[in-house]
Scaffold this motif. Structure first.
Motif, PDB file in Angstrom:
ATOM      1  N   THR A 135       5.842  -8.330 -20.640  1.00 28.64           N
ATOM      2  CA  THR A 135       6.162  -7.296 -19.658  1.00 28.64           C
ATOM      3  C   THR A 135       4.926  -6.567 -19.149  1.00 28.64           C
ATOM      4  O   THR A 135       5.009  -5.857 -18.134  1.00 28.64           O
ATOM      5  N   SER A 136       3.821  -6.688 -19.844  1.00 26.53           N
ATOM      6  CA  SER A 136       2.580  -5.914 -19.652  1.00 26.53           C
ATOM      7  C   SER A 136       2.780  -4.437 -19.964  1.00 26.53           C
ATOM      8  O   SER A 136       1.968  -3.597 -19.558  1.00 26.53           O
ATOM      9  N   ASP A 137       3.821  -4.107 -20.726  1.00 31.82           N
ATOM     10  CA  ASP A 137       4.023  -2.730 -21.168  1.00 31.82           C
ATOM     11  C   ASP A 137       3.070  -2.398 -22.309  1.00 31.82           C
ATOM     12  O   ASP A 137       2.736  -3.254 -23.141  1.00 31.82           O
ATOM     13  N   THR A 138       2.672  -1.134 -22.378  1.00 29.00           N
ATOM     14  CA  THR A 138       1.793  -0.632 -23.429  1.00 29.00           C
ATOM     15  C   THR A 138       2.511   0.461 -24.199  1.00 29.00           C
ATOM     16  O   THR A 138       3.076   1.389 -23.601  1.00 29.00           O
ATOM     17  N   THR A 139       2.507   0.368 -25.536  1.00 30.08           N
ATOM     18  CA  THR A 139       3.107   1.381 -26.392  1.00 30.08           C
ATOM     19  C   THR A 139       2.013   2.057 -27.203  1.00 30.08           C
ATOM     20  O   THR A 139       1.169   1.381 -27.798  1.00 30.08           O
ATOM     21  N   VAL A 140       2.035   3.388 -27.237  1.00 27.53           N
ATOM     22  CA  VAL A 140       1.004   4.166 -27.908  1.00 27.53           C
ATOM     23  C   VAL A 140       1.652   5.071 -28.948  1.00 27.53           C
ATOM     24  O   VAL A 140       2.641   5.748 -28.650  1.00 27.53           O
ATOM     25  N   PHE A 141       1.083   5.090 -30.171  1.00 25.71           N
ATOM     26  CA  PHE A 141       1.613   5.979 -31.208  1.00 25.71           C
ATOM     27  C   PHE A 141       0.502   6.415 -32.143  1.00 25.71           C
ATOM     28  O   PHE A 141      -0.596   5.854 -32.161  1.00 25.71           O
TER      29      PHE A 141
END
Length: 401
Positions: A135-141
């Motif tokens: 998806t080219s999504d980026t998740t940051v945590f």
């Protein structure tokens, strides 16, 4: 699962302290049964993948602590908190608690950061950044929150535009850097400030792949003709010699201005063995390619940074070669494993190296072994013999003493 997302055209500040949406509802899985000879001493732990599972080893003795069933091929990524490892599966990034620094045997939890085709994991500035190729999504945590709850920690998902095999980086002030590409190829990067405003772009990086952040938050990404350097709001293209000069992986120390990269100069070469190293000085904005000693080749799993900002290259001659990134000289060579040949496919088990403190851990699939090498003395301090073939490896160092 509740998620939070933002279009890049209006991206709010990425300071994780401002995120209020809980990105996940999950409970902790049960510990795997420890194999014979298991121990649970506090200290470093090593996660080792094999076909169909993940084994956790004690970092000092290399004895098995726990074992967990998983998919046939998984990748392992340190989560950024010195205790947890992210296991890539068909569902996403699954949280493995290695138990590092505790007397527990750990657990492969049922907490999963969902991702369509999970890819790169980046750790920088107290954040862990996950990229979904599908998806080219980026998740940051915040990785420090992994041990605070049985649920997934709060996170923010930044929606992508066109799916590709990419990577993202978030800097200390919230600046967001991500690759640009689509199903037909990858071309460069775009950079946005914390408000979501685009501040820099470059399309001069064919085949962009791999990243690393050096001292002063200098970010380097590899290209098929050199590398891109982002620093202080500016993108610089660093050209490599020749028509084809692929750098696909960056090995960094955040206290060193020099980035060590792999180097491939023949697009038609078969196999995955390389015999040259890329050295990028982010202060001087220079790129140099240096030869390794005759007979020394390596793969992308064979380079790590260690004490004194030095680089350690695991060669096909069976030795770990200590390399000074300032000039590319090999200072010494430390025999560890038997000579080996390169893999037919990159996923195939072949020797790998990771470093924690002054200890290098080296896998030897041919003998189903893992070795610990003291980088101060050059001596092998422990060997663990497994009943499975080790493939990927990640180390969780445990809390600092």
């Amino acid at each position: 699962m509740n998620t939070s997302s933002a279009r890049r055209t209006g991206l709010p500040a990425l300071a994780l302290g401002t995120v209020v949406v809980l990105a996940g509802c999950s409970s902790t899985g049960t510990s795997g049964s420890a194999p014979p000879g298991a121990s649970a001493e506090p200290g470093a732990r090593l996660a080792v993948s094999y076909g169909g599972g993940v084994r956790v080893l004690d970092g000092a003795s290399l004895r098995s602590v726990s074992d967990f069933a998983s998919e046939e091929f998984t990748r392992l990524n340190p989560a950024g908190d010195d205790r947890h490892v992210l296991v890539t599966t068909s569902r996403g990034f699954q949280v493995l608690d290695t138990g590092a620094g505790t007397t527990t045997t750990g657990a492969l939890t049922d907490r999963v950061f969902a991702a369509d085709t999970p890819g790169h994991v980046v750790r920088h500035a107290g954040r862990t950044v996950l990229y979904a190729d599908g998806t080219s999504d980026t998740t940051v945590f915040d990785p420090a929150a992994l041990a605070a709850s049985d649920a997934l920690p709060q996170s923010r998902t930044i929606e992508g535009t066109q799916a590709h095999h990419g990577v993202s980086v978030v800097l200390e002030d919230g600046t967001f850097l991500t690759t640009v590409g689509d199903a037909d190829g990858r071309t460069g990067i775009t950079v946005q400030d914390p408000s979501g405003r685009t501040v820099a772009t470059s399309d001069r990086c064919p085949g962009v792949h791999g990243e690393g952040t050096a001292r002063g938050e200098a970010v380097v990404l590899g290209c098929e003709d050199g590398a891109l350097l982002y620093r202080d709001g500016e993108i610089t293209k660093l050209d490599a010699p020749g028509d084809y000069a692929r750098m696909g992986n960056a090995y960094v120390s955040e206290t060193s201005p020099v980035v060590v990269g792999d180097h491939k100069d023949d697009p038609d070469a078969e196999g995955y063995l390389l015999d040259q190293i890329t050295l990028i000085d982010t202060d001087r904005r220079t790129l140099e390619v240096v030869d390794l000693p005759e007979g020394v080749e390596y793969t992308f799993r064979g380079v790590a940074r260690g004490p004194g900002d030095l680089a350690y290259v695991l060669g096909t001659d069976g030795a770990v070669h200590e390399l000074d990134p300032r000039d590319g000289t090999v200072r010494r060579s430390m025999p560890v494993v038997a000579p080996w040949e390169g893999p037919a496919e990159w996923q195939d088990p072949h020797p790998a190296i990771v470093v924690s403190g002054s200890t290098a851990y080296v896998t030897e699939p041919a003998t189903r072994s893992v070795h610990a090498l003291d980088l101060t003395t050059g001596e092998r301090t422990a060997t663990g013999t497994l009943d499975v073939v080790p493939n990927e490896v990640a180390v969780a160092s445990g809390p600092a003493a």
